[in-house]
Design a protein around this motif. Structure first.
Motif, short mmCIF file in Angstrom:
data_model
loop_
_atom_site.label_atom_id
_atom_site.label_comp_id
_atom_site.label_asym_id
_atom_site.label_seq_id
_atom_site.Cartn_x
_atom_site.Cartn_y
_atom_site.Cartn_z
N PRO A 1 4.07 -11.37 -3.57
CA PRO A 1 3.20 -10.50 -2.75
C PRO A 1 2.39 -11.27 -1.72
O PRO A 1 1.21 -11.01 -1.52
CB PRO A 1 2.30 -9.86 -3.80
N TYR A 2 3.01 -12.26 -1.08
CA TYR A 2 2.31 -13.07 -0.09
C TYR A 2 3.10 -13.11 1.21
O TYR A 2 4.34 -13.05 1.20
CB TYR A 2 2.11 -14.50 -0.58
N TYR B 1 1.88 -17.90 6.10
CA TYR B 1 0.83 -17.88 7.11
C TYR B 1 0.99 -18.99 8.14
O TYR B 1 0.98 -18.74 9.34
CB TYR B 1 -0.54 -18.00 6.42
N THR C 1 -1.01 -15.68 2.86
CA THR C 1 -2.09 -14.70 2.84
C THR C 1 -1.56 -13.45 2.14
O THR C 1 -0.35 -13.21 2.12
CB THR C 1 -2.57 -14.36 4.27
N ARG C 2 -2.46 -12.68 1.55
CA ARG C 2 -2.01 -11.46 0.88
C ARG C 2 -1.62 -10.39 1.89
O ARG C 2 -0.74 -9.59 1.64
CB ARG C 2 -3.12 -10.95 -0.05
N ASN C 3 -2.30 -10.38 3.00
CA ASN C 3 -1.89 -9.56 4.14
C ASN C 3 -2.58 -10.14 5.37
O ASN C 3 -3.43 -11.03 5.27
CB ASN C 3 -2.23 -8.07 3.96
N GLN D 1 -6.51 -10.58 5.58
CA GLN D 1 -7.26 -11.31 4.57
C GLN D 1 -7.19 -12.81 4.84
O GLN D 1 -6.27 -13.29 5.51
CB GLN D 1 -6.73 -10.99 3.17
N CYS E 1 -6.54 -16.84 4.48
CA CYS E 1 -5.39 -17.55 3.96
C CYS E 1 -5.76 -18.31 2.68
O CYS E 1 -6.93 -18.58 2.41
CB CYS E 1 -4.83 -18.51 5.01
N GLU F 1 -2.09 -19.36 -7.58
CA GLU F 1 -3.01 -19.63 -6.48
C GLU F 1 -3.86 -20.86 -6.79
O GLU F 1 -4.30 -21.05 -7.92
CB GLU F 1 -3.91 -18.42 -6.21
#
Length: 376
Positions: free
Chosen positions: A188-189, A192, A210-212, A215, A217, A231
């Motif tokens: 789910p990343y 970046y 980044t998660r989206n 958000q 990094c 993480e």
């Protein structure tokens, strides 16, 4: 040599250059087996007396000896070169003196330039765009799973939705023991940074994600033994008032995970760079700010900076630096930790990419590593 303590004998051998080890391999079968083993390689890598630097300039690869940064030697790459796309990619970084390279079309190989041996592995074609997604980035990481005595290559492919609302990130893993690729669960990343290779530290490969897009990094680590992502805890980063935000990248400095923090202005210019090292892996409180650069240190706008390695006495750090102009290539600089002076390394042409590796005699195939003592 029978009267020499094993520990002392190992320490002596591990301080010799690769050329000397090549000669010693011919003395006896047991000595050759030991020098070729991962047991000896671990000691050799710790001493790091045979540091090499790989430079890629356009379609060519060159090697620099760390002790002499003014002389570069062109490599003859052991892959078929595509006349329409003659580029050689440095995939995944280096590990135990081995490089992972690809011609970008049909071949991937594990290669030891010191002994001029390579092993071609099954080629995994670059994934195609899908109906609602397009391939945005594709990165690799290369490392050695010591617990399983297994070289592994990871490929992370990042797909963005056509409208930039959704994304998906695929993971594929190659194992030397099975000589095959397998699919791992999507993560789910979103990738970046522009960092092309995973950084191998403490049995894990590291990337900035980044998660989206909205958000901050963060750094994720892929554990080669457990084959899962975790993480990495980050330090508190203070952002100056005159900057828009910051970007981070990761690298290896010494034996520690290293993070560069680029403070970016409203006009997307880097105003200063902080360099951090994680002295005790996995512990947030062990992050230590090593030094900070202002943009003016390099007499031109700064785009990116990456620490490569310490000098032999650890008084300086070798840096890969790129200017902010689009056509600028990269340069090597020394940073003196005591005087805080920055000096350009002269005599080296501009280059597109650089990589540090330690010269060893390990073959690119898997060894049988059960040498607990030396018979010499």
């Amino acid at each position: 040599m029978a009267d020499v303590p094993t520990e002392l004998f190992i320490d002596i051998l591990s301080r010799l250059p690769v050329q000397s080890l090549l000669r010693f391999r011919s003395i006896s079968k047991s000595l050759r087996s030991f020098i070729d083993s991962h047991t000896f390689t671990k000691h050799y890598l710790k001493n790091s007396f045979s540091i090499k630097i790989i430079l890629r300039h356009n379609y060519d690869l060159y090697q620099l000896d760390f002790s002499n940064l003014t002389t570069h030697v062109k490599f003859s790459v052991p892959l078929n070169i595509n006349l329409f796309n003659p580029n050689i990619d440095l995939l995944g970084g280096s590990c135990n003196g081995l490089l992972c390279i690809s011609n970008g079309v049909s071949e991937i190989a594990f290669w030891n330039p010191n002994i001029r041996k390579h092993r071609v592995i099954p080629y995994l074609p670059i994934p195609r765009n899908e109906s609602d997604f397009r391939l945005s980035k594709c990165v690799h990481g290369f490392g050695f799973d010591q617990s399983a005595c297994n070289y592994k290559l990871v490929r992370v492919s990042f797909f963005e939705g056509i409208r930039h609302i959704m994304f998906k990130t695929q993971v594929r893993l190659f194992s030397s023991k099975t000589n095959s690729w397998k699919a791992l669960p999507n993560i789910p990343y979103a990738l970046y940074s522009t960092q092309p290779v995973g950084v191998f530290v403490e049995n894990s490969l590291h990337w900035v994600v980044t998660r989206n897009r909205s958000q901050p990094c963060l750094i994720v680590a892929f554990n080669l033994t457990q084959e899962v992502f975790n993480e990495v805890p980050l330090p508190e980063i203070q952002m100056a008032d005159n900057v828009k935000g910051f970007q981070i990248d990761v690298s290896l400095l010494g034996e520690c995970l290293c993070m560069t923090v680029n403070h970016v202005s409203v006009r997307h210019h880097t105003t200063k760079v902080e360099v951090w090292v994680m002295k005790k892996y996995g512990f947030r409180d062990s992050w230590c700010k090593l030094f900070t650069f202002e943009d003016s240190c390099f007499n031109k706008p700064l785009r990116s900076l990456k620490p490569l390695c310490y000098s032999s006495d650890r008084s300086k750090v070798l840096l890969e630096v790129k200017g902010n102009l689009y056509r600028d290539c990269k340069k090597l600089f020394w940073y003196d930790l005591k005087s805080e002076e920055v000096t350009c390394v002269q005599g080296i042409p501009n280059f597109n990419e650089t990589m540090i590796y330690v010269g060893t005699l390990l073959p690119p195939s898997l060894p049988i590593d059960n040498y607990n003592y030396i018979k010499a």
